[in-house]
Enzyme design. Structure first.
Site, short mmCIF file in Angstrom:
data_model
loop_
_atom_site.label_atom_id
_atom_site.label_comp_id
_atom_site.label_asym_id
_atom_site.label_seq_id
_atom_site.Cartn_x
_atom_site.Cartn_y
_atom_site.Cartn_z
N ARG A 203 -46.81 40.24 -15.14
CA ARG A 203 -45.55 40.27 -14.16
C ARG A 203 -46.10 40.42 -12.72
NH1 ARG A 203 -40.32 43.32 -15.17
NH2 ARG A 203 -40.68 42.22 -17.15
N HIS B 202 -41.95 30.49 -19.98
CA HIS B 202 -41.61 31.83 -19.22
C HIS B 202 -40.12 32.03 -19.67
CE1 HIS B 202 -42.68 34.59 -16.24
NE2 HIS B 202 -41.57 34.46 -15.67
N TYR C 263 -29.97 21.24 -6.13
CA TYR C 263 -29.84 20.52 -4.68
C TYR C 263 -31.12 19.98 -4.09
CZ TYR C 263 -24.81 22.07 -4.74
OH TYR C 263 -23.52 21.99 -5.04
#
Length: 767
Positions: free
Chosen positions: A37, A83, A127
Site C-alpha cells: 500500500r 484491486h 463525468y
C-alpha cells in the site's frame, strides 16, 4: 475426561497467549501496509494501486493515440479484477496521476475536471474520461514479452504484473509519498533528462561518487516550478543518506506600474501548496500585520499562476518585503526527503540517490535478459516453421499428393522422409536444401500443422525466396541475441542505447521536458517593525469607563471636557504617538497589545476595546500603558500577591494576549511601571507598609509573592518611589502631600504595616 474437554476446546482448536496473537496479527497487517500500500517499488516507482490502474488501462487498450474511456469504467475494472478496495480510493489515485501540478510526467491523460492547483476536487468518475499517456506506455513497454513476473490476482481468476518493465526511472521522475506502519516515504520529482544522464554515467562508472551524480542531478524538479534555496552541501548530504530537506520558494518578479509605483507578481508557487489557501494565509498576514510592508494581495490567475502583491509604499524594498513573506507564509516551504523504498519489491530500505538509480539499472538489465530470451524462443519457433515451409516448397508435388489423397495428412507429413527423391528439379537446381539431407529428414508436429494451415496463394516461387531471406535474417538476429546474453558489456551498451532513445522522447528538448525548478541562494531576511511603516504623529488616547476607545488627533488638553455615551465617562486619557504600542492590563491578569495607529479616530465615540482584543466581558480594564522597551512593571492582585515583570516579556503578538499574573479565583488590582527603589502598599484596612523593591522577585509569569499581610480584606493600592524623595499622594483637596520620614511604616515584605499617615486619601489610593 482430559483437560481439553473440560475447558470446552475442540480437537482442532489452538491456544496461544493474547500478547502473541495480537502481535502476530498486527505484524501481518504492518507488513501488508508496507509492501502492498504505502511504499513504492524502487524498480518502477509505483505502488500496487497505480500499477494495477495502468495495467487495467492497458487491457482496455487505452493507448495515447486511441480514444478516451469513462473513469468509472477504468476504476471499476481495476477494482473488480485487481484491486479489491474502494472505487473512490482507486479513482483518487488515478486522478492524481493525471494532475500536471502534482505529477512531473503524468501517466494518465484526463479529459474533464481532474481538480486544480486551488485544491478543488476532481469531478465524479462518471463525468470524466481518461487514457494512458506516452510516459505510461513507456512504463508498460515489453510487458507482453515476458519482461517481468506475473502473479495471481486476489481471487485467482487472472494474473497481474508484480512490477512493470519501466523504460525510465519513474520513482525519481515522478516522486512518491506514503505513510506505512512505523515508516514513511517522501520522494520529490526530478527532471528525466538529468536522471537518464546520471544513469548513463553510472553505466560507464559504476563506482561514481555521490558528488558527481549531484553535478548531473542538482536537485528536484517540481512540476509547479519554484526556486530551491537549499545550500549545495545540504543537498549532497540529503542524497547521500536518503534523508534531508529542500527549502523551496515561489518565483516572483517586480512589475513596474510607472511613476515610481510597482507590484510583485508571483508566477510559480511551491510544490503541493494550494493556491487558494496561500491567498488566505497572505490575507491573514496582512490583517495581523505580521508583514507591515504588504498592503494587499490579489489573485489574477487564469491558466497560469499570477498572484499580485501590493506594497504599503513605493519606498519599500521588494527584496525585504518578499524575505518577510517567505518567513511568514507558504511562499516558502520545506520539502522533506525520505527515500524509503522497496528493494526488489520486498525489503524496505532508506536508499541514497546512487542506490535508487542502481536498483533501476539492475531492473532494466533483468528486463533486457528476459525479453532477449523470450525473443530467442520466438525466433527458434519461427525458424522451425520456416524450415518446414522450405521443405514443403522443395517437395511441393509430394506435399500436394499427401494432402489430396491421404486420410490423415498431418501424420503422413510427419512420417514422410523428405529426401532428395522428392525434390522438384527446378527447385533443386536453383536452391540449396535448407537441411543436411545426408540423413533422414522429417517434419515436426509444429511444421506439419503450419504447412496444413498455409494458404494456397503462398505457393509461388517468390514466397520461397522470401522464406529463405527471412530465415537468414532470423539466424543473424539469433546470433546477435546469443552474443548479447553472453556479454555483460553488450547488455549495458544495449541498456544505454534504450535510455538514449527514451531521452529523445522525454528529454529537455521535448514538450515540458525542460527543467522548471531553478536554484538560488537565500538572502538574509531583514525584519522591519510595524513602526517603520507608520508616520509618527501625536495623538491623545481616550478610553471611557465602559471601554470605548478612540484616538484624538494631536496632544489636546487632558482636562478638556469630552463627549461620551449616556451613562459613560472618562477613565483613561493620555498623550501618545501613532507609532506607540499600548499595553492593556485586564483583571484576568493578561496583558494585551494594541497598536496606537489601529485605534479609531476621535470624531465619534470610538469603538469598544474588546473588539480589538479577546478581553472577557467580566474582566475589568485595570490600566493602559504606553510600551517602553527595557522598562519593568509591578503587577499585583487584590489578594496582595505580586512581582516585577520585564516590560519586553509582556508584549503579546495575538488578540488573545499573554497571561502574566495568575489570579486564580481573584482579580488583578495594580499595574504600575517601576519608578523608584522602594515599594509602598496599602490595604483595605488602611495600613501602609514600605519595603525595598529588591525584596520582590522578577518573573515572567506566576502568582508572585505576598506583599502585605492581612487578617481581613485585601490590598487597595501599591506604588513605587524613591525613598529619599519621600512618599507622595493627593489629599482630598487635590494638593500633593509628601511624607519623607517613613521609618514608622518601613518593614519586611509580607508584614502587616502601620496605619496610614494623617491626611492619607479615604479611597486608599496613592495617586
Amino acid at each position: 475426561m482430559n483437560d481439553d474437554t473440560d475447558s470446552g476446546l475442540g480437537p482442532n482448536d489452538v491456544t496461544e497467549t493474547l500478547r502473541r496473537a495480537i502481535g502476530d496479527r498486527y505484524l501481518t497487517y504492518a507488513l501488508s501496509t508496507i509492501m502492498h500500500r504505502a511504499l513504492p517499488d524502487a524498480r518502477d516507482g509505483l505502488k500496487p494501486v497505480h500499477r494495477r490502474i495502468l495495467y487495467a488501462m492497458s487491457r482496455l487498450r487505452l493507448s495515447p493515440t486511441g480514444g478516451f474511456l469513462k473513469s468509472a469504467k477504468i476504476s471499476g475494472d481495476t477494482m473488480g479484477d485487481f484491486h479489491p478496495h474502494g472505487d473512490a480510493a482507486i479513482y483518487d489515485a488515478m486522478a492524481r496521476l493525471a494532475q500536471d501540478f502534482n505529477v512531473r510526467y503524468p501517466l494518465v491523460d484526463g479529459q474533464g475536471n481532474f481538480g486544480n492547483i486551488d485544491g478543488d476536487n476532481p469531478a465524479a468518475s462518471r463525468y470524466t474520461e481518461a487514457r494512458m499517456t506516452t510516459a505510461a506506455e513507456a512504463l508498460l513497454e515489453g510487458l507482453s514479452e515476458d519482461a517481468v513476473d506475473f502473479r495471481d490476482n486476489y481471487d485467482g481468476r487472472l494474473t497481474e504484473p508484480s512490477v512493470l518493465p519501466a523504460t525510465f526511472p519513474n520513482l525519481l521522475a515522478n516522486g512518491s509519498s506514503g505513510i506505512a506502519v512505523g515508516m514513511a516515504t517522501n520522494i520529490p520529482p526530478h527532471n528525466l533528462h538529468e536522471l537518464i544522464d546520471a544513469c548513463l554515467h553510472l553505466i560507464k562508472a559504476p563506482n561514481a561518487r555521490d558528488e558527481t551524480l549531484i553535478d548531473i542531478i542538482p536537485g528536484p524538479d517540481f512540476p509547479t516550478g519554484g526556486t530551491i534555496v537549499e545550500p549545495r552541501e545540504n543537498i549532497i548530504e540529503a542524497y547521500r543518506t536518503g534523508r534531508g530537506a529542500f527549502r523551496l520558494r515561489a518565483k516572483w518578479e517586480v512589475e513596474d506600474l510607472g511613476r515610481g509605483q510597482w507590484q510583485v507578481v508571483v508566477t510559480e508557487i511551491p510544490y503541493q501548496v494550494q493556491k487558494s489557501k496561500l491567498i488566505e494565509k497572505l490575507a491573514e498576514v496582512i490583517q495581523t500585520k505580521k508583514v507591515p510592508l504588504l498592503a494587499d494581495v490579489r489573485d489574477e490567475s487564469a491558466d497560469d499562476i499570477r498572484v499580485v502583491l501590493e506594497p504599503r509604499a513605493k519606498t519599500v524594498d521588494p527584496e525585504v518585503m518578499m524575505g518577510m513573506l517567505f518567513r511568514n507564509s507558504d511562499l516558502e516551504t520545506r520539502f522533506s526527503l525520505n527515500m524509503n523504498v522497496l528493494i526488489d519489491g520486498l525489503t524496505p530500505k532508506v536508499c541514497s540517490l546512487k542506490e535508487v538509480l542502481r536498483a533501476f539499472l539492475d531492473h532494466r538489465r533483468d528486463v533486457l535478459v528476459r525479453r532477449s530470451r523470450y525473443r530467442l524462443e520466438k525466433i527458434d519457433h519461427r525458424l522451425e516453421v520456416l524450415e518446414g515451409f522450405i521443405i514443403a516448397f522443395l517437395h511441393l508435388d509430394r506435399v500436394i499428393d499427401i494432402i489430396r489423397y491421404d486420410d490423415d495428412p498431418k501424420q503422413a507429413l510427419m512420417r514422410e522422409d523428405w529426401s532428395k527423391d522428392h525434390v522438384r528439379a527446378t527447385s533443386e537446381a536453383d536452391y540449396r536444401p535448407p537441411l543436411d539431407t545426408d540423413g533422414e529428414v522429417t517434419l515436426s508436429e509444429v511444421q506439419a500443422e503450419a504447412i496444413l494451415n498455409m494458404r494456397l496463394r503462398s505457393l509461388r516461387r517468390l514466397e520461397e525466396m522470401e522464406l529463405i531471406a527471412e530465415r537468414d535474417a532470423l539466424m543473424e538476429e539469433r546470433a546477435g541475441i546469443e552474443d548479447l546474453l553472453d556479454s555483460d558489456d553488450l547488455q549495458w551498451s544495449k541498456i544505454a542505447e534504450q535510455l538514449r532513445e527514451t531521452r529523445k522522447i522525454f528529454g529537455k528538448s521535448s514538450a515540458g521536458g525542460a527543467r522548471r525548478t531553478q536554484f538560488a541562494e537565500a538572502a538574509e531576511v531583514v525584519e522591519v517593525p510595524l513602526e517603520a511603516m507608520i508616520e509618527r504623529e501625536p495623538i491623545t488616547v481616550v478610553c471611557s469607563k465602559m471601554g470605548w476607545v478612540r484616538a484624538m488627533t494631536g496632544h489636546i488638553d487632558l482636562t478638556r471636557e469630552l463627549k461620551f455615551k449616556d451613562g459613560d465617562g472618562p477613565r483613561f486619557i493620555f498623550h501618545a504617538e501613532t507609532t506607540d504600542r499600548l499595553l492593556v492590563f485586564g483583571a484576568n491578569g493578561r496583558f494585551y497589545t494594541v497598536g496606537a495607529s489601529n485605534l479609531p479616530g476621535g470624531r465619534g465615540m470610538g469603538e469598544p476595546l474588546r473588539l480589538m482584543i479577546d478581553l472577557p466581558n467580566e474582566a475589568e480594564i485595570i490600566d493602559i500603558l504606553i510600551h517602553k522597551p527595557g522598562s519593568k512593571i509591578l503587577v499585583a492582585s487584590a489578594e496582595g500577591n505580586g512581582f516585577v515583570v520585564p516590560e519586553d516579556d509582556i508584549v503579546a503578538q495575538t488578540r488573545s494576549g499573554k497571561q502574566v499574573l495568575n489570579v486564580g479565583s481573584g482579580a488583578a488590582r495594580v499595574c504600575q511601571r517601576i519608578k523608584g527603589d522602594h515599594v509602598a502598599v496599602v490595604g483595605e484596612n488602611r495600613k501602609v507598609l514600605v519595603f525595598p523593591l529588591d525584596e520582590l522577585p522578577e518573573m515572567g509569569r506566576g502568582k508572585g509573592v505576598r506583599l502585605q499581610k492581612y487578617k481581613d480584606g485585601g490590598m487597595s493600592d501599591v506604588t513605587t518611589f524613591v525613598l529619599e524623595a519621600g512618599l507622595s499622594w493627593l489629599d482630598p483637596a487635590g494638593r500633593t502631600r509628601t511624607q519623607t520620614d517613613l521609618d514608622e511604616w518601613k518593614g519586611k515584605r509580607a508584614s502587616a504595616g502601620r496605619m496610614a499617615p494623617r491626611g492619607f486619601p479615604r479611597d486608599n489610593k496613592f495617586n
